[in-house]
Design an enzyme around this catalytic site. Structure first.
Site, PDB file in Angstrom:
ATOM      1  N   HIS A  51      -7.238  54.460  74.705  1.00  0.00           N
ATOM      2  CA  HIS A  51      -7.348  55.841  75.184  1.00  0.00           C
ATOM      3  C   HIS A  51      -8.793  56.298  75.310  1.00  0.00           C
ATOM      4  O   HIS A  51      -9.114  57.134  76.153  1.00  0.00           O
ATOM      5  CB  HIS A  51      -6.550  56.788  74.284  1.00  0.00           C
ATOM      6  CG  HIS A  51      -5.077  56.686  74.492  1.00  0.00           C
ATOM      7  ND1 HIS A  51      -4.236  56.048  73.628  1.00  0.00           N
ATOM      8  CD2 HIS A  51      -4.293  57.124  75.507  1.00  0.00           C
ATOM      9  CE1 HIS A  51      -2.997  56.103  74.088  1.00  0.00           C
ATOM     10  NE2 HIS A  51      -3.003  56.752  75.230  1.00  0.00           N
TER      11      HIS A  51
ATOM     12  N   ASP B 297      -1.080  58.678  83.362  1.00  0.00           N
ATOM     13  CA  ASP B 297      -0.744  57.847  82.208  1.00  0.00           C
ATOM     14  C   ASP B 297       0.757  57.577  82.208  1.00  0.00           C
ATOM     15  O   ASP B 297       1.515  58.184  81.464  1.00  0.00           O
ATOM     16  CB  ASP B 297      -1.168  58.586  80.926  1.00  0.00           C
ATOM     17  CG  ASP B 297      -0.964  57.741  79.680  1.00  0.00           C
ATOM     18  OD1 ASP B 297      -1.084  58.298  78.577  1.00  0.00           O
ATOM     19  OD2 ASP B 297      -0.677  56.540  79.821  1.00  0.00           O
TER      20      ASP B 297
ATOM     21  N   ASP C  61       9.334  66.349  86.234  1.00  0.00           N
ATOM     22  CA  ASP C  61       9.034  65.096  86.913  1.00  0.00           C
ATOM     23  C   ASP C  61       7.677  65.216  87.607  1.00  0.00           C
ATOM     24  O   ASP C  61       7.501  66.055  88.489  1.00  0.00           O
ATOM     25  CB  ASP C  61      10.140  64.806  87.934  1.00  0.00           C
ATOM     26  CG  ASP C  61      10.090  63.393  88.462  1.00  0.00           C
ATOM     27  OD1 ASP C  61       8.988  62.791  88.447  1.00  0.00           O
ATOM     28  OD2 ASP C  61      11.128  62.889  88.909  1.00  0.00           O
TER      29      ASP C  61
END
Lengths: 242, 637
Positions: free
Chosen positions: B334, B431, B413
């Site tokens: 990350h 991500d 979504d």
């Protein structure tokens, strides 16, 4: 004498399952949750097939070949254009909702999209549902063999399996969503043309119009196949334009 | 013989119920296959095709004797279906578990041939259920014609109810059975209905309730009970077999090829409790409580391990059986993901959009900048967001990022969010899980990236985690596949109108451990003397150590970790404008545990080859990124 009917049954069964699978996949692309779309579409397809099978005897009127020819060209048009219609409808509703300030998750928006899409799926299913009883009637007329009906049923299931296997392995990767539907539409229209040439016994006036409609459907489907890349770009752009 | 015929209503109800159950079985089997391989179009289509073909075969077999009494045959079919249907999902999952156990403990890895055999055997259930179900409709229509005088009309009504039952089955399965009861629970429920139908037929009386039939019913009920009670055990074993390596099972039984089956199963069963399944409507969400063994090598990569000891570093997250992160190593991943783009484009973004990232770990990194004014995180699965907000282990790992006032979490979504949202951002971080299914492959399409580009302000940048799948990670046979994947993703980004694309990668031992095959020894080179193979591994290890001075390698495990070949995690940073990335380190006053000025410098001029080919663009209509059949080896790791 009966082999053409078997070939016809195989082709028509493959096409009708192809329409449904293509529409299920298109719904997955546009609405998300692909597994759910397949489940619901399969259920609607089977129910619509049953409805078609129930309604067919009434619609037949003593001329199975002619009735069959009369449903092939609308099926070819609706099924063949199905995915493109879904994309265009989605784009239209999106823009209209934006212009009118209607929320994307609002009931009206969802009802407009889901209602239209599933109505098309049901319509394609019902039209497809007419095919099998009419084909069985045709087979029984052609020859004295009483087992003809069961043989046609068996070929119908074989055609369904063929279409189901070809879709993800061959057609979707090679032709894409729009191309697969157009190809199935073309095959449907050609089957309709065959029926008109070889079998139809209705009044000649109606026959000409029927032939014209079927030919038109075939030409449209062929054109859609030829211009597949451009149509894909159109559908893709309709999804992303503001 | 005391036999009372059923009324028309009863026959119709039976028709609806039986077709309901049969379709639930078919959809459940298809869902099992989709869950194992990820490929919905293929397995849905194939299962439906096989089921309908078997249905036809059964209907034909039934029509061979058109005059016999329908009720005894129907009863036999229902009893058989109660057992076959109840067992179908369990059977497929058991085959999958057996395959995984075989691959990990007896073979050197998953083999395509064995996988195909296992999948084909699984479809034996489809054929069986389909064939049995094929008898239902003809028999019921025969019964309707006989017992009720009106003949053809009754038969048509039965046909209609049959199809209505199928529709009800598909809707009930999709919206209620599968989300609530799961794969195994749905078939248990449907087979209970089949059993009830058998009992009803015996009691209501269209056929005599002989001793033989009662015994058979009892046996079927006993089988049903065994399946129902055994379902949690099967689920647990299946989950444990998926994560056998991470749970340390392989170590415990002494490596592959040695242990007897009983010991393997017992160990799997014992460790199964370390797998926590979090209920979610969207995906299979599992947390594995593993143990993290610290070592000098790990600490070299991730200073956080020394500075913040005691965090749940052994916790791993899996989505749909695919590895997402492990506490001890995610810091490296990350940090690179969040900070390298900021460094190379030389700007700290004020308003950030994160698509996916529902674990809160990326947000934690971005919150380190004072200049960041807002972070909007769009996550599909509310269960994931709940975990990040409330689970104490995740809150420790993500430093409670989701509770920071600067962070706004949107549940929805991402695919539609980027189209519908009108706001623009200075940076977009993508991500997502890797595209193992069609739904996730949609998130790597040109349409999606075009919309992402629209959400960027002038001068803004984006970053995404490049979907490298296990079968093309560093294996020679995967070079062609790796080139193809690179080409697809770059051509897709270019087609979406993004002009500057900068690849960068992090070399992480976590990747080595994660993608390593489930053996203690790295996968041996084919046809090479084991001594030479061992020598080669030491040479690779030495090369690694030369690149990373100061690392002290002591234990065998460290050496095994580093000796595997180039296991890197690649990212792609991009902007819609032409821009010159700059790899000089800028001090933004941020604490970094893994990214150092030297490591940033070595990223410059990274090697990433691709082929310019507009045909390879991944779009909604033509999902080129997605391989059909779903038989990538990563599905079975």
């Amino acid at each position: 004498m009966r082999r053409p009917i078997f070939a016809l049954t195989l082709a028509l069964a493959a096409c009708s399952i192809l329409y449904e699978l293509v529409l299920a996949q298109t719904l997955g692309a546009l609405l998300g949750n692909t597994l759910l779309r397949y489940n619901v579409t399969i259920g609607l397809y089977l129910a619509a097939l049953g409805a078609g099978a129930l309604l067919a005897p009434r619609a037949e009127g003593g001329d199975p070949a002619g009735t069959l020819a009369r449903i092939e060209w609308p099926l070819a048009l609706l099924g063949g254009a199905g995915p493109m219609l879904f994309f265009l409808w989605d784009a239209a509703v999106f823009r209209a909702a934006r212009a009118m300030g209607i929320a994307f998750r609002g009931f009206l928006y969802q009802a407009a999209i889901y209602g239209f899409d599933h109505a098309v799926i049901i319509a394609v299913g019902i039209l497809s549902g007419f095919e099998l009883p009419l084909l069985m009637r045709l087979a029984e007329r052609e020859g004295p063999d009483p087992g003809a009906g069961s043989a046609v049923l068996a070929v119908d299931y074989a055609g369904t399996l063929l279409g189901a296997v070809c879709f993800p392995l061959l057609l979707l990767p090679r032709l894409g969503l729009l191309g697969t539907a157009a190809a199935a539409g073309l095959v449907n229209a050609l089957c309709g043309a065959y029926l008109i040439i070889r079998r139809a016994r209705g009044p000649s006036g109606g026959r000409l119009a029927l032939a014209a409609a079927t030919l038109g459907a075939a030409c449209l489907a062929a054109a859609a196949l030829a211009y597949n890349p451009s149509l894909e770009r159109l559908a893709s752009a309709s999804f992303t334009l503001p | 013989m005391n036999r009372s015929p059923l009324s028309r209503a009863e026959i119709l109800a039976l028709a609806a119920v039986l077709s309901f159950c049969s379709l639930v079985y078919e959809l459940d089997i298809a869902a099992c296959f989709v869950s194992i391989t990820g490929d919905a179009p293929f397995w849905e289509s194939l299962t439906l095709g096989i089921y309908l073909a078997a249905l036809g075969a059964g209907a034909l077999a039934c029509s061979r004797r058109p005059d016999s009494d329908p009720w005894p045959s129907l009863w036999r079919v229902e009893a058989a279906l109660a057992v076959a249907g109840g067992a179908c999902a369990a059977g497929v999952l058991a085959l999958e578990t057996a395959f995984r156990i075989y691959s990990r403990f007896y073979a050197s890895g998953p083999s395509l041939a064995i996988a195909v055999v296992a999948l084909a055997l699984g479809h034996g259930f489809t054929v069986l259920v389909g064939w049995l179900s094929g008898f239902e409709l003809p028999l019921l229509m025969r019964a309707a014609r006989r017992d009720d005088g009106s003949g053809a009309e009754a038969a048509s009504a039965v046909l209609g109810l049959n199809y209505f039952g199928a529709l009800a089955g598909s809707l009930a399965f999709s919206f209620w059975l599968l989300p609530r009861l799961g794969l195994l629970g749905s078939t248990t429920a449907a087979s209970a209905l089949n059993l009830a139908a058998c009992a009803f037929l015996l009691r209501r009386g269209p056929l005599p309730a002989s001793a033989a039939r009662l015994t058979a019913l009892g046996a079927a009920a006993a089988a049903w009970l065994a399946l129902a009670l055994g379902s949690p055990a099967l689920s647990g074993l299946e989950a444990a077999s998926c994560y056998a390596q991470r749970l340390g099972v392989i170590e415990e039984v002494g490596g592959p090829g040695n242990a007897p089956l009983g010991r393997i199963l017992r160990t799997l069963w014992r460790r199964a409790h370390a797998v926590e399944r979090v209920p979610s409507r969207y995906q299979r969400l599992e947390l594995v409580n593993g143990v993290f063994k610290d070592s000098p090598l790990w600490s070299f990569f991730n200073h956080r391990l020394k500075l913040e000891p005691g965090l749940p570093y052994g916790l791993s997250l899996f989505l749909d059986r695919h590895f997402q992160f492990r506490g001890g190593a995610e810091t490296v991943y990350h940090e690179y993901f969040a900070h390298v783009p900021v460094q190379i484009f030389s700007r700290v973004p004020q308003d950030v959009l994160i698509l996916g990232g529902g674990d809160g770990l990326l947000a934690r990194e971005l919150l380190k900048y004072d200049g960041v004014r807002s972070i909007t995180d769009v996550e599909l699965d509310p269960a994931m967001v709940e975990l990040a907000l409330r689970d104490p282990r995740l809150r420790l790992l993500n430093s409670d990022s989701f509770r920071n006032p600067k962070v706004r979490v949107v549940t929805g979504d991402a695919f539609f969010f980027v189209r519908n949202d009108r706001a623009t951002y200075d940076a977009v971080y993508i991500d997502f899980p890797f595209p193992h299914t069609y739904d996730t492959a949609k998130l790597y399409t040109a349409e999606f990236y075009r919309n992402v580009a629209r959400r960027l302000r002038p001068g803004g940048f984006g970053a995404l985690d490049y979907p490298m799948l296990a079968d093309d990670a560093g294996q020679d046979s995967g070079k062609e596949e790796g080139l193809r994947k690179n080409s697809i993703i770059v051509n897709t980004l270019l087609a979406a109108g993004l002009k500057t694309i900068v690849p960068f990668s992090v070399e992480s031992p976590e990747l080595v451990a994660a993608w390593q095959s489930a053996t203690l020894e790295p996968r041996p080179e084919p046809d090479i003397d084991p001594e030479i193979s061992r020598l080669l591994r030491r040479v690779a290890a030495k090369r690694f150590l030369r690149k990373h001075p100061g690392v002290v390698v002591n234990e065998k495990e460290d050496l095994d970790l580093v000796s595997n070949r180039s296991m890197t995690e690649t990212f792609l940073a991009f902007t819609p404008e032409r821009s010159q990335p700059d790899f000089d380190f800028k001090d933004n006053g941020v604490i970094l545990y893994a990214l150092t000025p030297l490591r940033l410098k070595t990223l410059e001029g990274g090697h990433f080859s691709f082929r310019d080919d507009p045909q390879l663009v991944n779009t909604l209509l033509r999902p080129t990124l997605f391989k059909p059949l779903g038989l990538q080896s990563s599905s079975f790791d």
